[in-house]
Design a protein around this motif. Structure first.
Motif, short mmCIF file in Angstrom:
data_model
loop_
_atom_site.label_atom_id
_atom_site.label_comp_id
_atom_site.label_asym_id
_atom_site.label_seq_id
_atom_site.Cartn_x
_atom_site.Cartn_y
_atom_site.Cartn_z
N GLU A 87 0.83 -1.20 0.00
CA GLU A 87 0.00 0.00 0.00
C GLU A 87 0.86 1.26 0.00
OE1 GLU A 87 0.91 -0.62 4.30
OE2 GLU A 87 0.68 -1.84 2.51
N ASP A 88 2.16 1.12 0.16
CA ASP A 88 3.00 2.30 0.20
C ASP A 88 3.14 2.92 -1.18
OD1 ASP A 88 3.42 2.49 2.79
OD2 ASP A 88 5.45 1.68 2.83
N LEU A 89 2.75 4.15 -1.26
CA LEU A 89 2.72 4.83 -2.54
C LEU A 89 4.01 5.62 -2.70
CD1 LEU A 89 0.77 5.48 -4.80
CD2 LEU A 89 -0.08 7.35 -3.43
N LEU A 90 4.26 6.41 -1.70
CA LEU A 90 5.46 7.25 -1.72
C LEU A 90 6.31 6.84 -0.53
CD1 LEU A 90 6.95 9.90 -2.70
CD2 LEU A 90 5.71 11.01 -0.87
N THR A 91 7.55 6.54 -0.78
CA THR A 91 8.45 6.21 0.31
C THR A 91 9.62 7.17 0.26
OG1 THR A 91 7.90 3.98 -0.35
CG2 THR A 91 9.39 4.23 1.49
N VAL A 92 9.68 8.03 1.22
CA VAL A 92 10.77 9.01 1.27
C VAL A 92 11.78 8.52 2.29
CG1 VAL A 92 11.37 11.38 1.78
CG2 VAL A 92 9.21 10.87 0.69
N LYS A 93 13.01 8.53 1.88
CA LYS A 93 14.01 7.95 2.74
C LYS A 93 15.19 8.91 2.83
CE LYS A 93 16.29 4.34 1.48
NZ LYS A 93 16.63 3.01 0.97
N ASP A 94 15.46 9.36 4.04
CA ASP A 94 16.64 10.18 4.31
C ASP A 94 16.77 11.35 3.34
OD1 ASP A 94 18.80 10.72 5.91
OD2 ASP A 94 20.21 9.79 4.52
N LEU A 95 15.68 12.04 3.15
CA LEU A 95 15.69 13.18 2.23
C LEU A 95 16.44 14.35 2.88
CD1 LEU A 95 14.60 14.54 -0.36
CD2 LEU A 95 12.68 15.31 1.01
N ARG A 96 17.40 14.88 2.15
CA ARG A 96 18.17 16.01 2.67
C ARG A 96 18.17 17.12 1.64
NH1 ARG A 96 21.63 14.44 6.89
NH2 ARG A 96 21.15 12.29 7.38
N VAL A 97 18.03 18.31 2.11
CA VAL A 97 18.20 19.46 1.23
C VAL A 97 19.26 20.35 1.86
CG1 VAL A 97 17.10 21.43 0.12
CG2 VAL A 97 15.79 19.36 0.51
N VAL A 98 20.25 20.70 1.09
CA VAL A 98 21.38 21.45 1.63
C VAL A 98 21.59 22.69 0.78
CG1 VAL A 98 23.85 21.36 2.10
CG2 VAL A 98 22.46 19.32 2.44
N ASN A 99 21.85 23.78 1.42
CA ASN A 99 22.26 24.98 0.68
C ASN A 99 23.67 24.74 0.17
OD1 ASN A 99 23.26 27.47 -0.11
ND2 ASN A 99 22.02 28.57 1.40
N ALA A 100 23.79 24.62 -1.15
CA ALA A 100 25.05 24.17 -1.72
C ALA A 100 26.18 25.14 -1.44
CB ALA A 100 24.89 23.97 -3.22
#
Lengths: 657, 290
Positions: A87-100
Motif C-alpha cells: 500500500e506504500d505509494l510514496l516512500t521518502v528515505k533520508d531526504l536532505r536538502v542542503v544549501n550548496a
C-alpha cells in the motif's frame, strides 16, 4: 512561507512563473549524490499507523520512535525494502536538502511514507523545512539548494529520476496544489484553458476529443470541485473569489488522476469559512479518487481534522509522528507538547498565555512598572455589553460610513454605519472575514482614511474631520491612538536601527525637548516592557525574527504613550509559538491601562485577548457583546458560521452536512 | 507547563553576515579608479616634465627611455599630458554626476512621494527635456556661446537629471505604499522627514547606481565635446582633445592617441563595474545585513 507561493507549475503551462518550470526542467545539476550507505542504513521510516499507542517512552530520542517494531532500519539495498507494504505509494528515505553554497542543511534526513488513499499531514512552523520537503519531491527546489536521499513513487525515484521520466510522472503520478490562489493562476488565461491544458491526452487509438467533448469534460470537472456557476469555465481567474480559484487549482491538480497529491498550505490564504469548505472538498475528492494526500500545513487543528497520520517537523527533522488522536492525547516529544500547548483555545480564556520566563528575553525589569503609566487598569468592572453606545467612553464611533469610488465601476460600501464604543482600559475585538470592513474601520480611526460620514470622537477630539488637521489636534490624536500593523516584516523601516525607530517616536512625542541620553534610556525601557533586551537597539529589523519585530512595533506605538492601541491582525503573520509571546505583551499593555482595539479574523485570538466583541459583516455590525457570550452563544447566523469554521481538530469538523 | 521553547532558539538569533567578497574584476576596477583619482589630484607633481613644454626637435618620438609614452607632434611628453589631463577628464563628470543625481533625488522624491500636480509638473518637464537630443543640444549651445568646458558641464547637469528623476521616482513609488511609511505617519513624522530620512535610505542602491551611471555618461559626453573641439580651450592637455590632435601621429607614435583612449575606456568601464557591484551590495544589504 512566502516561498511556497507560486503556480501550479507542474500542471499549468508555466507562463507566469515560467522560471520555476525551466528550473525544474534544467535542474539536474542541482541534485546531489545519493546518500551514503550507512546513512541509509541508519535512517528509519516510522509508520505509526501500524503501531499500538505509545506507552510513554523516554522522549529523549531525537526522532521520537514509538514502540520499536515501528522502526524499520533500511538495508543498504534500496531496491527491496522489507516490510514495505504494497500500500506504500510514496516512500521518502533520508531526504536532505542542503544549501550548496553555505553547506547549511535545511532538511536533515527526513523519512516517511504515504500509503495509497492515505492522508498524511506534515506540520511545522515556518522555516521548519516542510515546504522544502514538498518542493524536493516535485523537483522544484530553488537554485542553490541540492537534494539527496530517495523518494520512491511507483518505482521511480523522484530525487534521481531524469527530467523526461519526471515529466511523465507529473500530473498523473504526483501533482501539487499551491498555497496562494491569488497568484497561482495566470490572470489572463481563462479557467477553461487552464483545465483544458491539464486534461490527459486521449488514449492512443481513439480519436481526439471534439471541442464539445472537451467543454463537457471541463464542466464535469468544475462540477466535481463544486463550481456549478454557469459560465465559470469562461471566466478569468480574477473574476473568481479566492475559494473558487483554489477549487480551480484543485480541479487542475487532479485532472490527470494523480495517485499522490501534495497540497502545500492549500487554505492558508483563505477565509475561515471558505477554508472549511475547501478542506471538505479536498477530503471528499481524496477519498473518491483514492489518492494519497500529503498535506503541508502550519495549522495543527487542520492537520488533525484532515489526516490519518501527522508528521511533526521542526528545524528540518521529523520529531514525531502518529495518528491525530495519539498525538493529541499522548504527545511523546517536548516539541509536540509545546506546539499543542501553544494552540489557543476558543472556549475559554487562558490566564497566562505563556509562562513568565518565556515571554521575556530579559528577566530583570521585564514586567510593566505600573507607575510608569498614567492611568490605572480598571479590570472588568462592567458586566454588560460595553460596546453599546455609552457617553463616558474613551473612543466613540457613531454612524461611521466609508465608500470607495474606484475610477471605473460602482462605488463600494466598505462601512455602512458603524456605532461602537471603547471604554477606558477595556479591549474590544472586531472580527469578520476579509472584506467585512475591519481594516477600513481601523484606518479611519488612525486618520489614514477620511470617513464618508459619521463621527469618531476620542476624549472629546473629533478624529474624522476631513482636510489637514491642525497640528495640535493631530498631535493629540496621535497621543490618543496608536497602531500595530499586521506585517512586522514591512511595517518597520529596514534601513533604520531599532534605537532610531523608537527614538524618533519619543522625540516626536516630546517635540525634541529631551536629551539624547534620556531618549536612549526610554527606548531601552520600552524594549524591556515588550520583553526584549536593550542590546537590540543597535540592530536593524532585517536581522530580527518576526516575533521580535512585532514586539518592536508594539514598543514604537507605546513610545507615544497612547490611550488606545489599535492592533490590525497583530499576529496573523507570525508562527503559533511566537503568537503567544506577542499576545502576552499586548495583554500586559492592556493591564497597564491602555485600551485595545483588536482587529482579527482569528476567533481564538479574539477569545484570548478581548473583553468585548463586535462582529462585522459586509460593513455592518451584526452582533456585539461580551466575548464569552458571543462565542459561546452566538445569536446571528453569520457569527454562528464563523464560530463553526474554527478548526477543532476533529474529523467531525469536516463531516459533510 | 513550561513553555521555554517559545523563547527564540539560539540558532535563530542574529542572522550571520555573509559578506560577499568583491570579485577580482571589481577589485581591479577599484585599483584603476584609485590610480586615476591619484593622477587627477597630483597630476602636475607626478608628471615627469612640464606637459606644455614644446621641443620640436623631439616631435613624434615613439615610446623610449626619455619619454615613456613618446611625444606628440610638438614634442610634448605624452605621459605628462595624460597625467595632467586626468583632472579635466574626471572633474567635470564628477560634478555632473553629483549635481544631476542630487537634483534627481529631490525631484524624484517629490514627484513619487507627493504625487498630484507636483508629480505632473516635474514628470512632464522631465519628459520634455528627455525628448531633446542631449549631445546635439550641448554641441549647439557650447558652439554658439563659446562658454567652453563649464558651460558644457552645466548643460549636461540639466540634461542628465531627468532620466535619474524618472528612475528614482519609480523606486519611491515602490516604497511609498509599504506599511512602514504609514506606521511612521501615525507617530507624526513630517512629509519631509518621510522623504529624506525614511525613504531615501531604502532607495540608496538606486541613487548610487544612478550616480555612477551619470558619471560614465558625462565622461563620454565631455570627451566627445573635446574631440569635436568644443569644451576645454585649445592647448589644455585633455584626453578627448589629445585623441583628435594626435590622430596624425598613429604611424610614428601610436601611444600618443591610444593612451588617452585607453584611459577613457578604463575609467568608464571601471565605473560601470563598480556601479553594478555597489547596486547589488546595497540591495542585499538593505534586506538582510546589519
Amino acid at each position: 512561507m512566502s516561498a511556497t507561493r507560486g503556480l501550479l507549475t507542474v500542471l499549468i503551462r508555466g507562463r507566469r512563473h515560467g522560471a520555476w518550470l525551466l528550473r525544474a526542467q534544467g535542474g539536474g545539476e542541482a541534485r546531489g549524490a545519493s546518500p551514503t550507505d550507512d546513512k541509509v542504513a541508519s535512517a528509519a521510516i516510522v509508520r505509526a499507523s501500524e503501531e499500538p499507542l505509545g506507552t510513554g517512552s523516554d522522549g529523549a530520542a531525537k526522532v521520537q520512535q514509538r514502540p520499536s517494531r515501528a522502526c524499520r532500519p533500511h538495508p543498504a539495498d534500496a531496491s527491496a525494502w522489507p516490510g514495505d507494504g504494497p500500500e506504500d505509494l510514496l516512500t521518502v528515505k533520508d531526504l536532505r536538502v542542503v544549501n550548496a553554497r553555505s553547506g547549511r542543511p535545511l532538511v536533515k534526513g527526513v523519512s516517511f511514507a504515504v500509503g495509497r488513499g492515505e492522508t498524511v499531514a506534515l506540520v511545522g512552523e515556518s522555516g521548519s523545512g516542510k515546504s522544502l520537503t514538498a518542493k524536493a519531491l516535485m523537483d522544484l527546489v530553488p537554485t542553490g539548494l541540492s537534494c539527496s536521499g530517495s523518494a520512491r513513487l511507483l518505482d521511480t525515484d523522484l530525487i534521481t529520476a531524469g527530467q523526461r521520466k519526471l515529466r511523465r510522472l507529473r500530473g498523473s503520478g504526483v501533482s501539487l496544489l499551491l498555497q496562494d490562489p491569488f497568484t497561482m493562476l495566470n490572470p489572463l488565461i481563462r479557467v477553461r484553458t487552464v483545465l483544458g491544458e491539464t486534461l490527459p491526452a486521449s488514449p492512443a487509438g481513439t480519436p481526439r476529443r471534439s471541442r464539445a467533448q472537451v467543454t463537457e469534460e471541463i464542466d464535469r470537472r468544475l462540477a466535481e470541485v463544486g463550481i456549478a456557476m454557469a459560465g465559470a469555465a469562461r471566466a478569468y481567474p480574477w473574476e473568481l473569489s479566492g475559494g473558487m480559484r483554489q477549487r480551480v487549482g484543485l480541479a487542475a491538480a487532479i485532472a490527470k488522476e494523480p495517485v499522490l497529491l501534495i497540497a502545500d498550505e492549500p487554505t492558508t490564504a483563505l477565509d475561515a469559512t471558505t477554508q472549511r469548505e475547501v478542506l471538505r472538498l479536498l477530503r471528499r475528492i481524496q477519498r473518491s479518487h483514492g489518492m494519497g494526500l500529503l498535506l503541508i500545513t502550519h495549522d495543527l487543528q487542520v492537520a488533525f481534522a484532515m489526516s490519518d497520520r501527522v508528521l511533526v517537523i521542526s528545524d528540518g527533522e521529523l520529531v514525531e509522528q502518529g495518528e491525530p488522536q495519539e498525538l493529541i492525547e499522548n504527545p511523546q516529544t517536548e516539541y509536540t507538547k509545546q506546539l499543542l500547548a501553544a494552540e489557543l483555545p476558543l472556549h475559554h480564556r487562558r490566564q497566562e498565555l505563556l509562562s513568565r520566563g518565556a515571554t521575556a528575553e530579559v528577566t530583570e525589569h521585564s514586567t510593566v512598572d505600573p507607575s510608569e503609566r498614567s492611568s490605572p487598569a480598571t479590570g472588568d468592572s462592567a458586566a454588560e455589553a460595553l460596546t453599546m453606545p455609552d457617553s463616558s467612553a474613551l473612543l466613540r464611533v457613531r454612524g461611521l460610513k466609508k465608500t470607495f469610488t474606484p475610477s471605473h465601476g460602482r462605488e463600494v460600501w466598505a462601512l455602512q454605519g458603524i456605532d461602537m464604543d471603547l471604554r477606558h482600559g477595556r479591549s474590544v475585538g472586531v472580527i469578520g472575514e476579509s472584506g467585512s470592513g475591519k481594516t477600513t474601520l481601523a484606518r479611519c480611526l488612525l486618520g489614514l482614511e477620511t470617513p464618508t460620514s459619521g463621527t469618531i470622537e476620542a476624549d472629546s477630539i473629533r478624529l474624522d474631520l476631513p482636510g489637514p488637521r491642525s497640528r495640535q489636534r493631530s498631535a493629540r490624536a496621535r497621543e490618543l491612538i496608536q497602531c500595530v500593523f499586521q506585517d512586522p516584516y514591512s511595517s518597520l523601516n529596514p534601513s533604520h536601527r531599532v534605537g532610531y525607530i523608537l527614538g524618533e517616536a519619543i522625540r516626536l512625542r516630546t517635540d525634541g525637548r529631551v536629551a539624547a541620553k534620556e531618549v536612549k534610556s526610554e527606548a531601552s525601557r520600552l524594549l524591556a516592557q515588550v520583553g526584549l533586551p536593550a542590546s537590540l537597539l543597535d540592530r536593524r529589523p532585517p536581522t530580527l525574527s518576526g516575533g521580535q519585530r512585532q514586539r518592536i512595533a508594539v514598543a514604537r506605538a507605546l513610545a507615544m504613550r497612547p490611550r488606545v492601541l489599535v492592533c490590525d491582525e497583530p499576529v496573523a503573520a507570525l508562527d503559533f509559538s511566537v503568537q503567544a509571546q506577542v499576545l502576552q505583551v499586548l495583554r500586559d499593555v492592556q493591564t497597564s491601562g491602555v485600551s485595545l482595539l483588536l482587529i482579527t479574523h482569528d476567533l481564538t485570538v479574539a477569545r484570548q485577548m478581548t473583553d468585548e466583541l463586535v462582529v462585522l459583516h459586509r460593513g455592518e455590525v451584526v452582533e456585539r457583546g461580551l466575548t464569552a457570550e458571543v462565542i459561546d452563544h452566538p445569536q446571528h447566523e453569520y457569527t454562528q458560521r464563523l464560530i463553526a469554521a474554527v478548526p477543532t481538530g476533529s474529523p467531525d469538523w469536516l463531516a459533510e452536512r | 507547563m513550561s513553555l521555554q521553547f517559545l523563547a527564540p532558539k539560539p540558532s535563530a538569533g542574529p542572522r550571520r553576515i555573509r559578506s560577499e567578497r568583491p570579485t577580482a574584476l571589481v577589485l581591479l576596477s577599484l585599483c584603476c579608479l584609485a590610480a586615476l583619482a591619484m593622477a587627477a589630484l597630483l597630476g602636475r607633481r607626478l608628471a615627469p616634465t612640464d606637459p606644455a613644454r614644446q621641443n620640436l626637435s623631439e616631435s613624434g618620438l615613439p615610446p623610449g627611455s626619455a619619454h615613456l609614452l613618446g611625444t606628440d607632434s610638438f614634442g610634448r611628453d605624452i605621459l605628462s599630458r595624460v597625467l595632467v589631463g586626468a583632472r579635466p577628464a574626471l572633474e567635470g563628470p564628477c560634478i555632473v554626476a553629483l549635481c544631476a543625481t542630487a537634483a534627481a533625488v529631490v525631484l524624484g522624491l517629490l514627484a513619487g512621494f507627493r504625487g498630484g500636480w507636483i508629480e505632473a509638473v516635474i514628470m512632464r518637464a522631465a519628459d520634455m527635456v528627455l525628448a531633446l537630443p542631449a549631445l546635439l543640444v550641448v554641441i549647439v549651445t557650447v558652439g554658439l556661446f563659446t562658454g567652453g568646458y563649464w558651460l558644457a558641464v552645466v548643460m549636461l547637469i540639466v540634461l542628465t537629471a531627468p532620466s535619474g528623476t524618472r528612475v528614482i521616482r519609480s523606486a519611491v513609488l515602490a516604497q511609498r505604499t509599504l506599511p512602514y511609511i504609514e506606521a511612521a505617519r501615525t507617530v507624526g513624522v513630517t512629509n519631509r522627514r518621510l522623504m529624506f530620512v525614511h525613504i531615501l535610505p531604502n532607495i540608496s542602491a538606486t541613487v548610487v547606481a544612478s550616480l555612477l551611471l551619470d558619471f560614465v555618461g558625462s565622461l563620454i559626453a565631455l570627451s566627445s565635446l573635446s574631440f569635436l573641439g568644443l569644451g576645454s580651450p585649445p592647448g589644455t592637455p585633455d584626453w578627448g582633445k589629445m585623441l583628435v590632435e594626435n590622430r596624425g601621429l598613429l604611424e610614428q607614435n601610436p601611444s600618443a592617441a591610444v593612451a588617452p583612449a585607453v584611459l577613457l575606456i578604463v575609467a568608464a568601464f571601471s565605473m560601470t563595474v563598480l556601479g553594478d557591484w555597489a547596486y547589488s551590495r546595497l540591495e542585499e544589504g538593505k534586506n538582510v545585513r546589519d
